[in-house]
Design a protein around this motif. Structure first.
Motif, short mmCIF file in Angstrom:
data_model
loop_
_atom_site.label_atom_id
_atom_site.label_comp_id
_atom_site.label_asym_id
_atom_site.label_seq_id
_atom_site.Cartn_x
_atom_site.Cartn_y
_atom_site.Cartn_z
N GLN A 71 0.83 -1.21 0.00
CA GLN A 71 0.00 0.00 0.00
C GLN A 71 0.86 1.26 0.00
O GLN A 71 0.52 2.25 -0.63
N GLN A 72 2.00 1.21 0.71
CA GLN A 72 2.88 2.37 0.77
C GLN A 72 3.45 2.70 -0.61
O GLN A 72 3.51 3.86 -1.01
N LEU A 74 2.16 2.18 -3.35
CA LEU A 74 1.11 2.70 -4.25
C LEU A 74 1.02 4.22 -4.22
O LEU A 74 0.35 4.82 -5.05
N LYS A 75 1.72 4.83 -3.26
CA LYS A 75 1.77 6.30 -3.22
C LYS A 75 2.37 6.85 -4.52
O LYS A 75 2.12 7.99 -4.89
N ILE A 101 -5.57 16.64 0.01
CA ILE A 101 -5.50 16.40 1.46
C ILE A 101 -5.06 14.96 1.71
O ILE A 101 -4.17 14.70 2.53
N GLN A 102 -5.67 14.05 0.98
CA GLN A 102 -5.39 12.62 1.14
C GLN A 102 -3.91 12.31 0.90
O GLN A 102 -3.32 11.48 1.58
N ARG A 103 -3.33 12.99 -0.07
CA ARG A 103 -1.94 12.71 -0.44
C ARG A 103 -0.96 13.67 0.23
O ARG A 103 0.23 13.67 -0.09
N ASN B 3 -4.21 12.00 7.33
CA ASN B 3 -4.65 12.61 6.07
C ASN B 3 -6.03 12.10 5.68
O ASN B 3 -6.87 12.84 5.18
N GLN B 4 -6.26 10.80 5.88
CA GLN B 4 -7.55 10.22 5.53
C GLN B 4 -8.66 10.79 6.43
O GLN B 4 -9.76 11.08 5.96
N THR B 96 -9.10 6.08 -2.94
CA THR B 96 -8.62 6.10 -1.55
C THR B 96 -7.56 5.03 -1.32
O THR B 96 -6.51 5.30 -0.74
N LEU B 97 -7.82 3.81 -1.81
CA LEU B 97 -6.92 2.70 -1.51
C LEU B 97 -5.65 2.72 -2.36
O LEU B 97 -4.72 1.96 -2.08
N VAL B 98 -5.62 3.58 -3.37
CA VAL B 98 -4.37 3.71 -4.15
C VAL B 98 -3.57 4.92 -3.63
O VAL B 98 -2.52 5.25 -4.14
N SER B 99 -4.08 5.56 -2.57
CA SER B 99 -3.39 6.76 -2.06
C SER B 99 -2.27 6.42 -1.10
O SER B 99 -1.59 7.29 -0.60
N GLY B 100 -2.07 5.14 -0.82
CA GLY B 100 -0.99 4.76 0.09
C GLY B 100 -1.49 4.34 1.46
O GLY B 100 -0.71 3.92 2.31
N ILE B 101 -2.79 4.44 1.68
CA ILE B 101 -3.38 4.07 2.98
C ILE B 101 -3.53 2.54 3.03
O ILE B 101 -3.88 1.92 2.02
N THR B 102 -3.27 1.95 4.20
CA THR B 102 -3.44 0.49 4.31
C THR B 102 -4.92 0.18 4.55
O THR B 102 -5.70 1.07 4.92
N ARG B 103 -5.27 -1.08 4.34
CA ARG B 103 -6.66 -1.47 4.55
C ARG B 103 -7.09 -1.26 6.00
O ARG B 103 -8.20 -0.82 6.26
N GLN B 105 -5.85 0.91 8.11
CA GLN B 105 -6.00 2.36 8.34
C GLN B 105 -7.31 2.87 7.75
O GLN B 105 -7.97 3.74 8.33
N LYS B 250 -9.16 -7.10 2.91
CA LYS B 250 -7.89 -7.53 2.31
C LYS B 250 -8.12 -8.65 1.30
O LYS B 250 -7.38 -8.79 0.35
#
Lengths: 303, 254
Positions: A71-72, A74-75, A101-103, B3-4, B96-103, B105, B250
């Motif tokens: 997931q990290q 994917l940033k 905001i999200q990023r 951030n979320q 949202t899930l491609v923004s780097g946040i884990t499931r 989180q 997941k």
């Protein structure tokens, strides 16, 4: 030295007993625009969903910047999978503010820059639900590129666009690739368009990657043909076989395809005429990406 | 994750639904206190008897509002829909899930946003009750410090117990991929538990009757030896629900 951005190794995916991705491997180098080609249900979207982890990967591995994707990681990715998504009740600006905001993007001017970049400045305060399909595609692209990703994944991004929209979208992608050095993985049914934007192609058939080819190689393969129309095919074939070393195929009782553009066409014409073969026409044959795809899939089906 | 949380707060603050929820909450509290009436779906005779006084104080108003708070959950369904329902109905979870946040989180941040919103709205609900009482020239009935302390604690307790059901609704949403079924679960769950409790006479079910538990704890109607049972069962349900939700998301084809 080429830098590998994305490395997909031996990935598999099944839904029940149905294997939709079968041992697919490919790599994307920095600056590539990789066109993923395949019919409906071939597995293009599933591959993209596996890369973005929207679909859990059970077998094989996917690496981004030489590290196992998570997931990290994917940033560093921007993606529009299946259809562009945005909150219907928020305006174009608000949707982008949300992503900012999200990023963790604090540069307020950046939102306006991106909106201008994708040509949505006149729709700044329009709610997402009121945008046309083409405008939604642009908003989807804006959302994907706002965080300045290193890899952009676009699944059928030109679906529903009108001809001028397609041309503008192509220019946008070229601009992103050239100006921002963004590596792009793109799929589309519109092969002519994919041909224009991509630098490499991967052909997917029944969940398998059956062929990878660069644009240069494709051009070479597709241009290597001269159609010769004569009054006596049998005699002409014997002459070509004896005096020219090039491979050829007799298409019918009037036409022969010579699989090379390097052949001296004026000499060929002269030799044939001197041997009493009337040359009705001699035309260069340039095959399209569609032809290549059709032949490739046809070949696989027969195998 | 911060951030979320900020993202969801920004989005909710730009949604008409949250304003409507606020208006309904204030109106409901104002009507109860101004007219000295008690509503709610699980109001018992015991609890009602506490309010059988001729003229209400501000404290009585808070107690009445606490008794009536069971209905708030229906007003708050919008928070569930807006916070996590929209993500699934509009498929924006893809962004949202491609923004780097884990499931994990993602799930925890959604729960926290709902908890925060519910807590703030309940606080406003009680503060409206105080203001309405003051407009009706009622006496405090206790010290101001006690009154505000009571408001804060009650808000916290009610918000927590409501949030447990909302947390379970997240799991239902992920299981069914349906916002409607997730929302219906919030409506049906308390009724189902109360009905089962009454029909089957299973005493242990009272620990799963989260809305009544919130009310009983706030009004100090719970025997002190059972207080922690309520809290622990709720916490356990919440933790199990969160873990299951994370495992499910997941494994889910999104």
């Amino acid at each position: 030295m080429e830098k590998t951005i994305l490395s997909v190794s031996n990935i598999n995916k099944s839904f029940g007993k149905n294997k939709v991705i079968d041992n697919v491997s490919f790599e994307l180098q920095k600056g590539d625009i990789y066109g993923l080609i395949g019919s409906n249900g071939a597995g293009k979207t599933t591959i993209m969903r596996l890369i973005t982890q929207l679909s859990p990967l059970k077998s094989g591995s996917i690496k981004l910047f030489d590290k196992k994707i998570n997931q990290q990681a994917l940033k560093h990715v921007g993606a529009v999978i299946e259809t562009p998504v945005a909150f219907d009740r928020l305006t174009v600006r608000q949707n982008l503010k949300l992503v900012a905001i999200q990023r963790g993007i604090n540069d307020k001017k950046k939102i306006l820059k991106i909106i201008k970049f994708v040509g949505l400045e006149k729709k700044l305060n329009t709610k997402s639900k009121n945008l046309s399909l083409g405008q939604r595609q642009r908003l989807g692209l804006a959302i994907a590129i706002l965080p300045e990703p290193d890899l952009l994944i676009l699944d059928e991004p030109i679906n529903g666009l009108d001809p001028s929209g397609i041309i503008e979208f192509r220019k946008l992608l070229e601009k992103l690739n050239h100006e921002r050095q963004i590596t792009i993985l793109i799929s589309s049914h519109i092969l002519t368009e994919l041909y224009h934007v991509s630098t490499r192609f991967g052909f997917i058939y029944n969940g398998q990657l059956i062929k990878e080819i660069t644009k240069e190689q494709l051009d070479k393969v597709n241009q290597s043909g001269l159609i010769l129309t004569v009054d006596n095919v049998a005699k002409a074939a014997r002459i070509i076989d004896a005096k020219f070393a090039d491979k050829f195929t007799v298409l019918d009782d009037k036409n022969i395809l010579i699989h090379s553009l390097d052949i001296d066409s004026s000499k060929l014409n002269q030799v044939l005429v001197m041997n009493d073969v009337s040359v009705i026409s001699l035309t260069k044959k340039e095959k399209s990406l569609e032809d290549y795809y059709t032949n490739l899939i046809g070949g696989v089906k027969h195998d | 994750m911060i951030n979320q949380l900020r993202t969801d707060l920004y989005r909710l603050s730009h949604t008409w639904g949250i304003l409507l929820t606020l208006v309904f909450t204030i109106a409901y509290s104002f009507i109860i206190t101004s007219n000295s009436i008690v509503g709610g779906i699980m109001v018992t005779g015991d609890s009602m008897s506490k309010l059988s006084v001729v003229s209400w104080t501000l404290k009585d108003g808070i107690n009445a509002s606490t008794l009536s708070s069971t209905l708030l959950v229906y007003i708050f369904i919008g928070i569930f829909v807006m916070t996590i329902g929209y993500e699934f109905s509009q498929k924006t979870y893809k962004n949202t899930l491609v923004s780097g946040i884990t499931r994990s989180q993602f799930i925890i941040s959604k729960y926290l946003i709902m908890l925060l919103n519910i807590f703030c709205l309940i606080l406003i609900y009680f503060l409206t009750s105080i203001v309405s009482g003051m407009i009706s020239s009622r006496t405090v009935g206790t010290s101001w410090q006690n009154l505000f302390s009571m408001v804060f604690n009650t808000s916290l307790v009610i918000a927590f117990f409501i949030s447990v059901v909302f947390g379970m609704a997240i799991l239902v949403l992920l299981l069914t991929s349906s916002v409607v079924i997730g929302s219906l679960f919030i409506v049906i769950f308390p009724i189902l538990i109360t009905t089962l409790h009454n029909i089957a006479n299973w005493d242990w079910l009272k620990y799963f009757d989260f809305f009544s538990a919130a009310m009983k704890i706030s009004l100090k109607l719970t025997p002190s030896n059972q207080l922690w049972n309520y809290v622990l069962v709720s916490l356990a349900v919440l933790i199990v629900t969160m873990i299951l939700s994370v495992v499910l998301i997941k494994q889910k084809e999104l």
